[in-house]
Design a protein around this motif. Structure first.
Motif, short mmCIF file in Angstrom:
data_model
loop_
_atom_site.label_atom_id
_atom_site.label_comp_id
_atom_site.label_asym_id
_atom_site.label_seq_id
_atom_site.Cartn_x
_atom_site.Cartn_y
_atom_site.Cartn_z
N PRO A 131 -6.18 6.04 -58.19
CA PRO A 131 -5.72 5.32 -59.40
C PRO A 131 -5.03 4.09 -58.95
O PRO A 131 -3.84 3.22 -59.22
CB PRO A 131 -4.86 5.38 -60.12
CG PRO A 131 -4.17 7.36 -59.29
CD PRO A 131 -5.52 7.80 -58.54
N VAL A 132 -4.42 4.74 -56.98
CA VAL A 132 -3.47 3.51 -56.29
C VAL A 132 -4.60 2.33 -56.28
O VAL A 132 -6.06 2.37 -55.60
CB VAL A 132 -3.50 3.65 -55.75
CG1 VAL A 132 -2.90 3.13 -54.31
CG2 VAL A 132 -2.38 5.08 -55.25
N THR A 154 -3.23 1.84 -63.78
CA THR A 154 -2.13 1.84 -63.18
C THR A 154 -1.39 3.52 -62.53
O THR A 154 -1.84 4.59 -63.62
CB THR A 154 -1.34 1.04 -63.24
OG1 THR A 154 -0.46 1.35 -63.88
CG2 THR A 154 -1.77 -0.82 -63.54
N THR A 155 -0.78 3.13 -61.56
CA THR A 155 0.13 4.54 -61.47
C THR A 155 1.49 4.30 -61.85
O THR A 155 2.11 3.05 -62.88
CB THR A 155 0.17 4.52 -59.54
OG1 THR A 155 0.94 3.52 -58.68
CG2 THR A 155 -0.96 5.16 -58.84
N GLU A 156 2.04 5.03 -61.83
CA GLU A 156 3.59 5.27 -62.76
C GLU A 156 4.35 4.25 -62.85
O GLU A 156 4.66 3.14 -61.65
CB GLU A 156 4.44 6.26 -62.70
CG GLU A 156 5.52 6.75 -63.93
CD GLU A 156 5.93 8.25 -63.82
OE1 GLU A 156 6.92 8.43 -64.88
OE2 GLU A 156 5.61 9.13 -63.04
N SER A 176 -0.02 4.11 -67.08
CA SER A 176 0.04 5.39 -65.93
C SER A 176 -0.75 6.55 -66.86
O SER A 176 -1.60 7.91 -66.72
CB SER A 176 1.05 5.74 -65.25
OG SER A 176 2.13 6.76 -66.54
#
Length: 382
Positions: A131-132, A154-156, A176
């Motif tokens: 997911p990066v 997205t990431t967190e 996220s």
């Protein structure tokens, strides 16, 4: 080396002087629609759907991808093979060979979207190291869901709490989480049978340093800027985005997103459409087993007659640094091709989709060159 850079920068500045509008960089349409896409060629090990994504050779032989008599691209699920219990049904996943960076707009004009119990289609984008780098879902739905759903993943650390100027409505706001930041739309002709009945429509995505914005228009409402010209577009008459993900304090989109590849896929069941509680809410009575796989994938496949995309075109446009980089790449490729005539004879370019991908490094370099020229652009640029 310094002189070379000065000449290169001067050339790019010249190109960028006319780059304040969105200009066409790739046109996937007609007989060359499938040029510039990679076929996945493996089972769906990504969303655990009950399909095998074919190679290009197999997809062509089985006519799961082809251009119809109207000149439109067909991308479909196998609806003619009898599948035994324990086997998978054949389908398609395509990924663009191009990467699209900030400063680009992506347009899909379609006449039909896949739908039906167990069907999970999408037209979307992602960076290679998911997911990066983020994911953008432009068209996505499951089973008999009547309306399209937009999303970013997205990431967190990215949220979508109070988006300004958005015609759609928020569903989930933590990007996220598994569902991502989702935006719904109450227009029943945005997906499923209603989409085709209205003559299809157009989805557009603006991928910009100011944010990510998506629009949908049913066929009668497609803006004149998209109907009248294919070589350039003017987004000033597009109105309020259907889904708006601005670059703001809730989510710095330039931090969470990297250059994107476009993707078509149609999976079956899997870890969204096939989840029992979700599947049962729409398709519990689709068969005697009350099971996504057994009542749909297994059997003769006639229930997948509507599980196909019919696409008039996918076109991508760029402005500012992204456009200058694309033009510079095209110029470099033309020069290289001219100096290797034997290679040209053995490989004739048949589609604009075969242009070299726009690299992030190229765009960053161009941003330094063209910053002064594009300062007056209507949109923030790199």
């Amino acid at each position: 080396m310094v002189l070379h850079r000065q000449v290169l920068c001067a050339t790019m500045l010249s190109l960028a002087s006319a780059a304040l509008g969105y200009e066409l960089i790739h046109d996937y349409s007609g007989n060359t629609f499938f040029d510039g896409w990679d076929y996945y060629g493996k089972w769906d090990n990504l969303t655990l759907g009950n399909v095998t994504y074919l190679t290009q050779e197999a997809a062509t032989q089985q006519k799961l991808t082809y251009v119809n008599d109207a000149g439109n691209a067909i991308i479909k699920v196998d609806n003619f093979t009898t599948v035994a219990s324990g086997e998978r049904r054949n389908s398609i996943r395509l990924t663009s060979q191009e990467y699209y960076d900030f400063g680009t707009v992506w347009i899909i004009d379609a006449l039909h979207m896949p739908w039906g119990c167990s069907v999970w289609p999408a037209f979307w984008s992602t960076a290679p190291d998911w997911p990066v780098g983020g994911e953008i879902d432009i068209v996505e739905g499951i089973n008999t869901q009547p309306n399209n759903q937009f999303a970013i993943h997205t990431t967190e650390g990215c949220y979508h709490d109070n988006p300004p100027n958005q015609a759609g409505f928020n569903i989930d706001t933590n990007c996220s989480q598994a569902s991502g930041c989702t935006v719904g739309i109450n227009t029943q002709n945005s997906y499923q049978a209603g989409f085709a009945a209205a003559g299809g429509g157009v989805y557009a995505t603006q991928y910009d340093t100011s944010g990510i914005y998506m629009w949908f228009w049913s066929r009668p409402n497609v803006p004149a800027s998209l109907s009248s010209s294919s070589t350039s577009i003017n987004i000033s008459d597009w109105g309020t985005p259907t889904a708006s993900f601005p670059n703001d304090q809730a989510c710095n989109t330039t931090k969470f997103f990297k250059p994107q590849q476009l993707i078509f896929d149609i999976t079956l069941c899997g870890d969204w459409a096939g989840v029992p509680g979700i599947y049962d809410s729409e398709c519990y009575n689709a068969g005697p087993h009350h099971d996504c796989y057994l009542d749909n994938v297994v059997g003769n496949g006639s229930n997948y007659d509507d599980a196909y995309f019919e696409v008039s075109y996918v076109r991508t446009y760029a402005t500012g640094a992204a456009l200058a980089a694309a033009q510079a790449s095209k110029t470099a490729t033309t020069s290289s091709t001219a100096s290797t005539s034997s290679a040209t004879q053995s490989h004739t370019q048949t589609s604009d989709a075969s242009l070299p991908r726009v690299s992030l490094h190229g765009v960053l370099f161009m941003s330094m060159c063209v910053a002064g020229l594009i300062a007056g652009s209507v949109l923030p640029l790199l």
